[in-house]
Each structure stands twice: as structure tokens, then as C-alpha cells.
Design a protein around this motif. Structure first.
Motif, PDB file in Angstrom:
ATOM      1  N   GLN A  18       0.900  -1.153   0.000  1.00 25.24           N
ATOM      2  CA  GLN A  18       0.000   0.000   0.000  1.00 25.24           C
ATOM      3  C   GLN A  18       0.938   1.202   0.000  1.00 25.24           C
ATOM      4  O   GLN A  18       1.680   1.399   0.946  1.00 25.24           O
ATOM      5  CB  GLN A  18      -0.882   0.033   1.248  1.00 25.24           C
ATOM      6  CG  GLN A  18      -2.049  -0.931   1.232  1.00 25.24           C
ATOM      7  CD  GLN A  18      -3.217  -0.467   0.372  1.00 25.24           C
ATOM      8  OE1 GLN A  18      -3.130   0.549  -0.345  1.00 25.24           O
ATOM      9  NE2 GLN A  18      -4.282  -1.216   0.420  1.00 25.24           N
ATOM     10  N   THR A  43      -7.606  -6.785  11.901  1.00 26.42           N
ATOM     11  CA  THR A  43      -7.816  -5.587  11.091  1.00 26.42           C
ATOM     12  C   THR A  43      -6.465  -4.952  10.756  1.00 26.42           C
ATOM     13  O   THR A  43      -5.576  -4.886  11.607  1.00 26.42           O
ATOM     14  CB  THR A  43      -8.787  -4.618  11.805  1.00 26.42           C
ATOM     15  OG1 THR A  43      -9.002  -3.517  10.944  1.00 26.42           O
ATOM     16  CG2 THR A  43      -8.257  -4.138  13.136  1.00 26.42           C
ATOM     17  N   GLY A  44      -6.298  -4.586   9.492  1.00 25.95           N
ATOM     18  CA  GLY A  44      -5.039  -3.988   9.049  1.00 25.95           C
ATOM     19  C   GLY A  44      -3.966  -4.999   8.693  1.00 25.95           C
ATOM     20  O   GLY A  44      -2.853  -4.623   8.320  1.00 25.95           O
ATOM     21  N   GLY A  46      -3.892  -7.009   6.151  1.00 22.18           N
ATOM     22  CA  GLY A  46      -3.609  -7.060   4.715  1.00 22.18           C
ATOM     23  C   GLY A  46      -4.567  -7.877   3.866  1.00 22.18           C
ATOM     24  O   GLY A  46      -4.312  -8.081   2.670  1.00 22.18           O
ATOM     25  N   LYS A  47      -5.704  -8.303   4.437  1.00 16.53           N
ATOM     26  CA  LYS A  47      -6.644  -9.126   3.675  1.00 16.53           C
ATOM     27  C   LYS A  47      -7.167  -8.405   2.430  1.00 16.53           C
ATOM     28  O   LYS A  47      -7.093  -8.942   1.318  1.00 16.53           O
ATOM     29  CB  LYS A  47      -7.838  -9.536   4.559  1.00 16.53           C
ATOM     30  CG  LYS A  47      -7.442 -10.290   5.811  1.00 16.53           C
ATOM     31  CD  LYS A  47      -8.639 -10.639   6.667  1.00 16.53           C
ATOM     32  CE  LYS A  47      -9.386  -9.447   7.245  1.00 16.53           C
ATOM     33  NZ  LYS A  47      -8.597  -8.608   8.172  1.00 16.53           N
ATOM     34  N   SER A  48      -7.700  -7.196   2.640  1.00 15.51           N
ATOM     35  CA  SER A  48      -8.261  -6.469   1.494  1.00 15.51           C
ATOM     36  C   SER A  48      -7.176  -6.121   0.484  1.00 15.51           C
ATOM     37  O   SER A  48      -7.402  -6.193  -0.732  1.00 15.51           O
ATOM     38  CB  SER A  48      -8.960  -5.191   1.960  1.00 15.51           C
ATOM     39  OG  SER A  48     -10.036  -5.501   2.808  1.00 15.51           O
ATOM     40  N   SER A  49      -5.984  -5.773   0.994  1.00 14.61           N
ATOM     41  CA  SER A  49      -4.886  -5.433   0.077  1.00 14.61           C
ATOM     42  C   SER A  49      -4.515  -6.640  -0.779  1.00 14.61           C
ATOM     43  O   SER A  49      -4.253  -6.506  -1.982  1.00 14.61           O
ATOM     44  CB  SER A  49      -3.661  -4.964   0.862  1.00 14.61           C
ATOM     45  OG  SER A  49      -4.005  -3.915   1.729  1.00 14.61           O
ATOM     46  N   GLU A 170     -15.299  -9.668   3.202  1.00 15.09           N
ATOM     47  CA  GLU A 170     -16.249  -9.547   4.312  1.00 15.09           C
ATOM     48  C   GLU A 170     -17.695  -9.426   3.829  1.00 15.09           C
ATOM     49  O   GLU A 170     -18.384  -8.459   4.155  1.00 15.09           O
ATOM     50  CB  GLU A 170     -15.880  -8.354   5.202  1.00 15.09           C
ATOM     51  CG  GLU A 170     -14.526  -8.571   5.854  1.00 15.09           C
ATOM     52  CD  GLU A 170     -14.253  -7.555   6.949  1.00 15.09           C
ATOM     53  OE1 GLU A 170     -15.151  -7.319   7.758  1.00 15.09           O
ATOM     54  OE2 GLU A 170     -13.147  -7.026   6.991  1.00 15.09           O
ATOM     55  N   HIS A 202     -14.273 -11.842   9.227  1.00 15.94           N
ATOM     56  CA  HIS A 202     -14.002 -11.762  10.670  1.00 15.94           C
ATOM     57  C   HIS A 202     -15.022 -12.613  11.415  1.00 15.94           C
ATOM     58  O   HIS A 202     -15.126 -12.524  12.628  1.00 15.94           O
ATOM     59  CB  HIS A 202     -14.157 -10.311  11.163  1.00 15.94           C
ATOM     60  CG  HIS A 202     -12.994  -9.434  10.846  1.00 15.94           C
ATOM     61  ND1 HIS A 202     -11.811  -9.508  11.525  1.00 15.94           N
ATOM     62  CD2 HIS A 202     -12.828  -8.461   9.921  1.00 15.94           C
ATOM     63  CE1 HIS A 202     -10.971  -8.609  11.042  1.00 15.94           C
ATOM     64  NE2 HIS A 202     -11.566  -7.959  10.058  1.00 15.94           N
TER      65      HIS A 202
HETATM   66  N1  ATP Z   1      -5.811   3.030   0.365  1.00 19.08           N
HETATM   67  C1  ATP Z   1      -4.806   2.880   1.224  1.00 19.08           C
HETATM   68  N2  ATP Z   1      -3.718   3.676   1.223  1.00 19.08           N
HETATM   69  C2  ATP Z   1      -2.697   3.497   2.065  1.00 19.08           C
HETATM   70  N3  ATP Z   1      -2.638   2.515   2.981  1.00 19.08           N
HETATM   71  C3  ATP Z   1      -3.689   1.684   3.055  1.00 19.08           C
HETATM   72  C4  ATP Z   1      -4.821   1.806   2.177  1.00 19.08           C
HETATM   73  N4  ATP Z   1      -5.683   0.822   2.485  1.00 19.08           N
HETATM   74  C5  ATP Z   1      -5.139   0.126   3.475  1.00 19.08           C
HETATM   75  N5  ATP Z   1      -3.937   0.614   3.831  1.00 19.08           N
HETATM   76  C6  ATP Z   1      -3.036   0.079   4.882  1.00 19.08           C
HETATM   77  O1  ATP Z   1      -2.620  -1.223   4.501  1.00 19.08           O
HETATM   78  C7  ATP Z   1      -2.607  -2.110   5.622  1.00 19.08           C
HETATM   79  C8  ATP Z   1      -3.503  -3.300   5.332  1.00 19.08           C
HETATM   80  O2  ATP Z   1      -4.841  -2.865   5.213  1.00 19.08           O
HETATM   81  P1  ATP Z   1      -6.008  -3.787   4.685  1.00 19.08           P
HETATM   82  O3  ATP Z   1      -7.156  -2.908   4.386  1.00 19.08           O
HETATM   83  O4  ATP Z   1      -5.489  -4.648   3.599  1.00 19.08           O
HETATM   84  O5  ATP Z   1      -6.296  -4.698   5.988  1.00 19.08           O
HETATM   85  P2  ATP Z   1      -7.469  -5.724   6.265  1.00 19.08           P
HETATM   86  O6  ATP Z   1      -6.838  -6.971   6.764  1.00 19.08           O
HETATM   87  O7  ATP Z   1      -8.364  -5.823   5.096  1.00 19.08           O
HETATM   88  O8  ATP Z   1      -8.244  -5.041   7.484  1.00 19.08           O
HETATM   89  P3  ATP Z   1      -9.803  -5.083   7.873  1.00 19.08           P
HETATM   90  O9  ATP Z   1     -10.010  -6.385   8.590  1.00 19.08           O
HETATM   91  O10 ATP Z   1      -9.953  -3.921   8.802  1.00 19.08           O
HETATM   92  O11 ATP Z   1     -10.604  -4.949   6.627  1.00 19.08           O
HETATM   93  C9  ATP Z   1      -3.050  -1.273   6.814  1.00 19.08           C
HETATM   94  O12 ATP Z   1      -1.890  -0.861   7.492  1.00 19.08           O
HETATM   95  C10 ATP Z   1      -3.768  -0.100   6.184  1.00 19.08           C
HETATM   96  O13 ATP Z   1      -3.653   1.024   6.995  1.00 19.08           O
END
Ligand code: ATP
Ligand code: MG
Length: 236
Positions: A18, A43-44, A46-49, A170, A202
Motif C-alpha cells: 500500500q 484488522t489492518g 492485509g486481507k483487502s490489500s 467480508e 471476521h
Molecule cells: N488506500 C490505502 N492507502 C494506504 N494505505 C492503506 C490503504 N488501504 C489500506 N492501507 C493500509 O494497509 C494495511 C492493510 O490494510 P487492509 O485494508 O489490507 O487490511 P485488512 O486486513 O483488510 O483489514 P480489515 O479487517 O480492517 O478490513 C493497513 O496498514 C492499512 O492502513
């Protein structure tokens, strides 16, 4: 090797970013045809990434990913719509057009993905709405439907082009437990007909009641319940 026997998703020594931050580092796993895979992690983590990188919404800058026959590190912008036809995406926030009917929402996607024959489009619309158990809502506006029903429409939309895999971020995040169960069963039915599922969640209860293969994002890595020993019931 015949395409049908190769994995639908291959991730090899890939890193997920990211902006300038490495979210996941040097990860590897595969998902085969017909597999149902949960993606968990705090949360955070990296799943969505990871999912965004798989569907080419975030660039893959390091390592290798192949998804539904497309090499993600080399994919050209013009090929992304073709990738997205082989890969259905289901979001938590439904991303429907609220000023259009359900049918118009789905026709919009069909037009954008190359459908032109009106008769075939109508048939496909009826097919996918039937599949999600909402055969008669084509003329309704999304806001006339419950949250669970809207999520079913999103799943119907993802099924339009008969994807090899559904990637869901999710999908039950905003739904109450009973409605979530219905959505889970729908994913199960879709999976039983041969479509792979990769679902970020989750929802501890769902994992407990319906155990399956689990990928877990943790400390910049992806653990795989097939290989690594971890307790998926611990806090995440
Ligand atoms: N658009 C963005 N720009 C910069 N950093 C981001 C962006 N989206 C997410 N991040 C960062 O990337 C990391 C992973 O985030 P991500 O959204 O992939 O987590 P996640 O596992 O999906 O969390 P959640 O369970 O809350 O959905 C986090 O540190 C987040 O702050
Ligand atoms: Mg997320």
C-alpha cells in the motif's frame, strides 16, 4: 499442463504494497478449482490489500501471481476487464447503483463486459437472480431490498460471467447472524457447482460451524492451514 488442472490462483514469492509500505512480504499459496478458502487476520493485516492485488486493483510490484490464466504482474490495463469476467468480486459495501433497478444494475455490468444480445441478457439476468433466490426482484430499486437481499444481488452480479472464482471481502460484515448464514449457504451452493471461493471474514462463528481451509494474514505473512499449524479461533 492442461488449464483445467492448473490452480485458479497461484501466488509465488509475492509482496503486497500500500503506497510505499509492504503489507505482505514474500507470500506463496495456490487455490485450486472448486476450493473454498477463508482469508482471516486482524484488522489492518492485509486481507483487502491481498484481494485487491489478486483482482488487479493494486499493482503487483514484486513476485508472481497468476489468476484465472492471467499473469497479474504483466497484466495490461485493457486486459483487466477480461480478468474481472473470470473472477467475480463481492464487496461488503454493496456498490450498487441506487438510482437504478436491480435489472438495470445487472444489465449495466453485462453491457460493460461485452454482452449485446438483449434476449441472452434477459435470460442470464433471470438465471442469476434465480440462483440467489430472488427471481422476482428485477424491477425493484436496491433500497427496497433488505441488506441480505442486496448482498444476494451483489453475488448475482458477480456470477453474471460464470467466474472461475468468487473473491469476497467480508461479505457478511454488515449482516446479522441469521442473514449471514443464508449468505454463507449461497456461497456453499455456488462452490458446489465448481466455482472456487476466496472469502475474507471476521466471522468466527462461520469458521467454527463450517470449518475449511484457512489462509491467515499475520505479521506480514500468509499462513496456510494446509501447511502451518495455527489456531484460527484465536483473536483476529
Ligand atoms: N488506500 C490505502 N492507502 C494506504 N494505505 C492503506 C490503504 N488501504 C489500506 N492501507 C493500509 O494497509 C494495511 C492493510 O490494510 P487492509 O485494508 O489490507 O487490511 P485488512 O486486513 O483488510 O483489514 P480489515 O479487517 O480492517 O478490513 C493497513 O496498514 C492499512 O492502513
Ligand atoms: Mg479489509
Amino acid at each position: 499442463m492442461a488449464f483445467s488442472s492448473s490452480p485458479i490462483v497461484t501466488v509465488k514469492n509475492a509482496s503486497v504494497f500500500q503506497e510505499q509500505n509492504t503489507v505482505l512480504n514474500d507470500i506463496s499459496f495456490t487455490i485450486d478449482k472448486g476450493e473454498f478458502v477463508y482469508l482471516i487476520g486482524r484488522t489492518g493485516s492485509g486481507k483487502s490489500s491481498l484481494l485487491k492485488t489478486i483482482y488487479a486493483d493494486l499493482p503487483l510490484r514484486m513476485g508472481h501471481m497468476e489468476v484465472a490464466g492471467y499473469s497479474i504482474e504483466n497484466i495490461k490495463r485493457k486486459d483487466i476487464p477480461f480478468l474481472r469476467r473470470k473472477l467475480g468480486i463481492v464487496f461488503q459495501d454493496f456498490q450498487l447503483f441506487y438510482d437504478r433497478t436491480v435489472a438495470e444494475n445487472l444489465f449495466f455490468v453485462m453491457k460493460a463486459t461485452g454482452w449485446t444480445d438483449k434476449g441472452k441478457m434477459k435470460n442470464r439476468l433471470a438465471d442469476v437472480l434465480m440462483k440467489v433466490g430472488l427471481g422476482s426482484v428485477g424491477n425493484k430499486m436496491p433500497h427496497q431490498l433488505s441488506g441480505g437481499e442486496q448482498q444476494r444481488i451483489v453475488i448475482a452480479r458477480a456470477l453474471l460471467n460464470e467466474p472461475l472464482i468468487l473473491v469476497a471481502d467480508e461479505p457478511t460484515g454488515n449482516l446479522d447472524p441469521e442473514v449471514s448464514d443464508g449468505i454463507y449457504r449461497l456461497f456453499q451452493e455456488i462452490n458446489n457447482s465448481g466455482t472456487s471461493i476466496l472469502m475474507a471474514t471476521h466471522n468466527h462463528r462461520m469458521l467454527k460451524e463450517h470449518p475449511g481451509r484457512v489462509l491467515k494474514c499475520e505479521k506480514g505473512k500468509v499462513l496456510d492451514s494446509r501447511i502451518d499449524i495455527f489456531d484460527y479461533r484465536t483473536e483476529y
